[in-house]
Design a protein around this motif. Structure first.
Motif, mmCIF file in Angstrom:
data_model
loop_
_atom_site.group_PDB
_atom_site.id
_atom_site.type_symbol
_atom_site.label_atom_id
_atom_site.label_comp_id
_atom_site.label_asym_id
_atom_site.label_seq_id
_atom_site.Cartn_x
_atom_site.Cartn_y
_atom_site.Cartn_z
ATOM 1 N N VAL A 1 -5.649 18.316 -5.146
ATOM 2 C CA VAL A 1 -7.005 17.782 -5.185
ATOM 3 C C VAL A 1 -7.056 16.558 -4.269
ATOM 4 C CG1 VAL A 1 -6.556 16.326 -7.230
ATOM 5 C CG2 VAL A 1 -8.896 17.098 -6.709
ATOM 6 N N GLN A 2 -8.183 16.446 -3.538
ATOM 7 C CA GLN A 2 -8.371 15.274 -2.670
ATOM 8 C C GLN A 2 -9.167 14.214 -3.424
ATOM 9 O OE1 GLN A 2 -9.306 18.555 -1.135
ATOM 10 N NE2 GLN A 2 -7.089 18.536 -0.865
ATOM 11 N N LEU A 3 -8.749 12.973 -3.255
ATOM 12 C CA LEU A 3 -9.360 11.875 -4.000
ATOM 13 C C LEU A 3 -9.886 10.817 -3.044
ATOM 14 C CD1 LEU A 3 -6.610 11.454 -6.741
ATOM 15 C CD2 LEU A 3 -8.736 12.737 -6.921
ATOM 16 N N GLN A 4 -11.037 10.272 -3.351
ATOM 17 C CA GLN A 4 -11.657 9.224 -2.545
ATOM 18 C C GLN A 4 -12.081 8.101 -3.477
ATOM 19 O OE1 GLN A 4 -12.295 9.366 0.927
ATOM 20 N NE2 GLN A 4 -13.028 7.273 0.820
ATOM 21 N N ALA A 5 -11.383 6.972 -3.379
ATOM 22 C CA ALA A 5 -11.716 5.814 -4.203
ATOM 23 C C ALA A 5 -12.720 4.934 -3.475
ATOM 24 C CB ALA A 5 -10.458 5.023 -4.526
ATOM 25 N N SER A 6 -13.606 4.334 -4.239
ATOM 26 C CA SER A 6 -14.612 3.441 -3.659
ATOM 27 C C SER A 6 -15.038 2.416 -4.689
ATOM 28 C CB SER A 6 -15.814 4.242 -3.171
ATOM 29 O OG SER A 6 -16.443 4.907 -4.250
ATOM 30 N N GLY A 7 -15.783 1.410 -4.220
ATOM 31 C CA GLY A 7 -16.372 0.440 -5.135
ATOM 32 C C GLY A 7 -15.723 -0.922 -5.121
ATOM 33 N N GLY A 8 -14.662 -1.088 -4.352
ATOM 34 C CA GLY A 8 -14.011 -2.383 -4.286
ATOM 35 C C GLY A 8 -14.875 -3.408 -3.574
ATOM 36 N N GLY A 9 -14.451 -4.660 -3.682
ATOM 37 C CA GLY A 9 -15.194 -5.714 -3.019
ATOM 38 C C GLY A 9 -14.691 -7.080 -3.416
#
Length: 124
Positions: free
Chosen positions: A1-9
């Motif tokens: 499965v490919q995973l894409q993390a986001s939301g950091g800052g």
């Protein structure tokens, strides 16, 4: 499965942030999910995880009571809600997946698939 993390800052101490981990390529509900982080100069460490159904969640002591992991299998996404952030939470955060065995693992080597990481910086 490919995973894409986001939301950091960049946030201030005491603030909240929600990270997302979008999965594609396989049936998301077949996977247990973990969240890990790597702080500057430190090893990657377990933050928390959830089983395929979301029924079981496990947290590291350092984040227990402040962070919440959830998932929505209908949209193939896992979440890490981070409240009361501290300077020491500054790190690159990674989501990871492994074929479900019905238990959350704290060990990086037991996860086959990893997202690219998203940077969270907490200032004082």
């Amino acid at each position: 499965v490919q995973l894409q993390a986001s939301g950091g800052g960049l946030v201030q101490a005491g603030d909240s942030l929600r990270l997302s981990c979008a999965a594609s390529g396989r049936t998301f509900s077949l996977y247990d999910m973990g969240w890990f982080r790597r702080a500057p100069g430190k090893e990657r460490e377990f933050v928390g995880g959830t089983t395929w159904s979301g029924q079981t969640t496990v947290y590291a002591d350092s984040v227990k009571g402040r962070f919440t992991i959830s998932r929505d299998n209908a949209v193939n996404t896992a979440y890490l809600q981070m409240n009361s952030l501290k300077v020491e939470d500054t790190a690159i955060y990674y989501c990871a997946a492994r074929r479900s065995v019905g238990q959350v693992s704290r060990f990086t080597e037991e996860y086959a698939d990893w997202g690219q990481g998203t940077l969270v910086t907490v200032s004082s």
